[in-house]
Design an enzyme around this catalytic site. Structure first.
Site, PDB file in Angstrom:
ATOM      1  N   HIS A 239      -5.291  -3.245  -2.957  1.00  0.00           N
ATOM      2  CA  HIS A 239      -4.894  -2.387  -4.081  1.00  0.00           C
ATOM      3  C   HIS A 239      -4.788  -3.158  -5.388  1.00  0.00           C
ATOM      4  O   HIS A 239      -4.381  -2.595  -6.403  1.00  0.00           O
ATOM      5  CB  HIS A 239      -3.573  -1.689  -3.771  1.00  0.00           C
ATOM      6  CG  HIS A 239      -3.665  -0.832  -2.548  1.00  0.00           C
ATOM      7  ND1 HIS A 239      -4.199   0.426  -2.561  1.00  0.00           N
ATOM      8  CD2 HIS A 239      -3.358  -1.092  -1.254  1.00  0.00           C
ATOM      9  CE1 HIS A 239      -4.184   0.925  -1.332  1.00  0.00           C
ATOM     10  NE2 HIS A 239      -3.680   0.010  -0.521  1.00  0.00           N
TER      11      HIS A 239
ATOM     12  N   LYS B 104     -11.669   1.094  -2.218  1.00  0.00           N
ATOM     13  CA  LYS B 104     -10.577   1.611  -3.035  1.00  0.00           C
ATOM     14  C   LYS B 104     -11.027   1.626  -4.493  1.00  0.00           C
ATOM     15  O   LYS B 104     -11.829   2.480  -4.834  1.00  0.00           O
ATOM     16  CB  LYS B 104      -9.322   0.825  -2.734  1.00  0.00           C
ATOM     17  CG  LYS B 104      -8.843   1.256  -1.333  1.00  0.00           C
ATOM     18  CD  LYS B 104      -7.742   0.467  -0.717  1.00  0.00           C
ATOM     19  CE  LYS B 104      -7.393   1.110   0.633  1.00  0.00           C
ATOM     20  NZ  LYS B 104      -6.775   0.189   1.561  1.00  0.00           N
TER      21      LYS B 104
ATOM     22  N   SER C 137       0.798  -1.222   0.000  1.00  0.00           N
ATOM     23  CA  SER C 137       0.000   0.000   0.000  1.00  0.00           C
ATOM     24  C   SER C 137       0.831   1.272   0.000  1.00  0.00           C
ATOM     25  O   SER C 137       0.377   2.298  -0.491  1.00  0.00           O
ATOM     26  CB  SER C 137      -0.941  -0.004   1.203  1.00  0.00           C
ATOM     27  OG  SER C 137      -0.218  -0.166   2.411  1.00  0.00           O
TER      28      SER C 137
END
Ligand SMILES: *Cc1c(COP(=O)(O)O)cnc(C)c1O
Length: 415
Positions: free
Chosen positions: A216, A251, A188
């Site tokens: 991610h 995200k 991250s």
């Protein structure tokens, strides 16, 4: 006052001392209040800014269909009103879990209210006293806290060092019990990918279970057959090789919440034993509806991933030409490693004055001496915005270099 009682610092004195120390070390954190969320255009104190700090990699937080789906979902109620196991689980949650399972190529999935909760819950359910958890040193805080809370023996290895991982697996083997290896698929704060094929091979050799955090990776990368499944799919790992897949919905999916995907047995098991699933209010139906729509948009609009890739390439090309301290990252996370906390804060402040929001990341989020600007790219950035950021970065660094050359100590409040 009772005479003779040891004089202990009061709560207020203790807090003041600790806060003063944090300030003095350049580590004091302050909240930024935005008038409008960055996607990627933010409004801060009425001033328009371009954000290169959000995790909304595909621009879905502002997608009209995603927002419309959230609003539609809110008709089912503003909140789930109870935990999933009581009466907080609706058809929309079920549909979302099915969509996640299909997108990741797993039998089933379970939604959690955040990625932090998903990691704590899954790790705590899978291992405990007498077992081992083996983690990369740069793992996200939620994996680290999950390891601590699990009461399993916690073994760590140097970042992506496969020799070090193997030594810890040998140690785990000698200690007995089950072993869980937990890693970020995409780190991250660094943006680099874990060497998952090699990690999976070592897990197989030592009979360890692999858990990959796709916070991610999900939505951004995958295989040809499953283009949004994440980094494990991109590395060619099968469902058996990466049996515990965690991903977030806050995200690339632009909403909130998270999931664990895996075999039907894993999901049944977590529903029984993951305490952060059992003892918390269910995901609001609007969020589930929004996330479901976001997954559908991801599947329908592959051009968003292409645009993201082009934007990352454009940024790296420009940053390379400027001689900026780029990291070895192909992901939308593009840190510029500056080292010093004060420098990072100065440049972030100067960039903000020029209309750009970037993350200023300091210890303890990252190891000491590795403070950095964390720049994140989105498919929603235009080429002109990326070029503008590069120009501002070039100018900010030049200011700083000449100040340093003139022997001026550069602190954020001086800018
Ligand atoms: C953001 C993040 C999490 C936590 O997810 P939330 O949904 O924000 O709680 C977990 N792991 C990694 C690697 C992350 O970057």
């Amino acid at each position: 006052m009772t005479s003779g009682a040891p004089s202990k610092p009061t709560l207020a004195e203790t807090l003041q001392a600790r806060l003063a120390e944090r300030r003095q070390r350049g580590l004091y954190r302050q909240i930024k209040t935005l008038d409008e969320a960055p996607s990627p255009h933010a409004l801060v104190d009425g001033r328009p800014m371009v954000a290169f700090s959000s995790n909304d990699y595909l621009g879905l937080a502002r997608h009209p269909q995603v927002i419309a789906a959230q609003q539609q979902g809110a008709r089912l109620g503003a909140g789930a009103t109870a935990s999933h196991l009581v009466n907080g689980h609706l058809r929309v949650h079920e549909a979302l879990q099915e969509e996640i399972a299909a997108a990741t190529g797993r039998e089933a999935a379970l939604v959690f209210s955040s990625g932090y909760a998903a990691n704590l819950g899954a790790i705590g359910a899978l291992i405990g006293r007498g077992d081992c958890i083996v983690s990369d040193k740069l793992n996200h805080a939620s994996l680290i806290d999950g390891a601590r809370l699990s009461r399993a023996e916690s073994l760590r290895f140097a970042h992506s060092d496969m020799g070090a991982l193997e030594r810890q697996l040998q140690r785990a083997q000698s200690l007995g019990g089950n072993t869980l290896v937990a890693v970020d698929g995409v780190y991250s704060m660094d943006g680099d990918c874990a060497p998952l094929a090699e990690i999976a091979r070592l897990c197989r050799r030592y009979g360890a279970w692999l858990m990959v955090d796709e916070a991610h990776g999900f939505g951004v990368m995958g295989s040809e057959a499953r283009p949004i499944a994440g980094s494990a799919a991109a590395a060619g790992l099968s469902a058996d090789e990466a049996p515990v897949l965690m991903g977030t919905l806050g995200k690339a999916a632009g909403n909130a919440g998270a999931f664990v995907a895996g075999s039907r047995a894993l999901i049944d098991y977590l529903l029984q034993f993951a305490r952060t699933y059992v003892y918390t209010t269910g995901m609001p139906p609007a969020v589930a509806a929004g996330a479901l729509a976001a997954l559908q948009v991801m599947a329908r609009e592959p051009e968003r991933r292409r645009q993201l890739r082009d934007n990352v390439a454009r940024f790296r090309r420009g940053a390379g030409q400027l001689g900026l301290p780029l990291c070895d990252s192909a992901s939308p996370i593009q840190p510029l490693l500056l080292g010093c906390e004060h420098t990072v804060m100065s440049i972030a402040a100067e960039l903000a004055a020029r209309g750009y929001l970037v993350g200023a990341i300091r210890p303890p989020t990252v190891p000491a001496g590795t403070a950095r600007l964390r720049i994140t790219l989105s498919a929603a950035h235009s080429g002109a915005e990326i070029d503008g950021l590069l120009e501002a970065l070039g100018a900010s660094l030049a200011t700083l270099r000449s100040a340093a050359a003139a022997g001026i100590e550069v602190r954020p409040h001086a800018l």
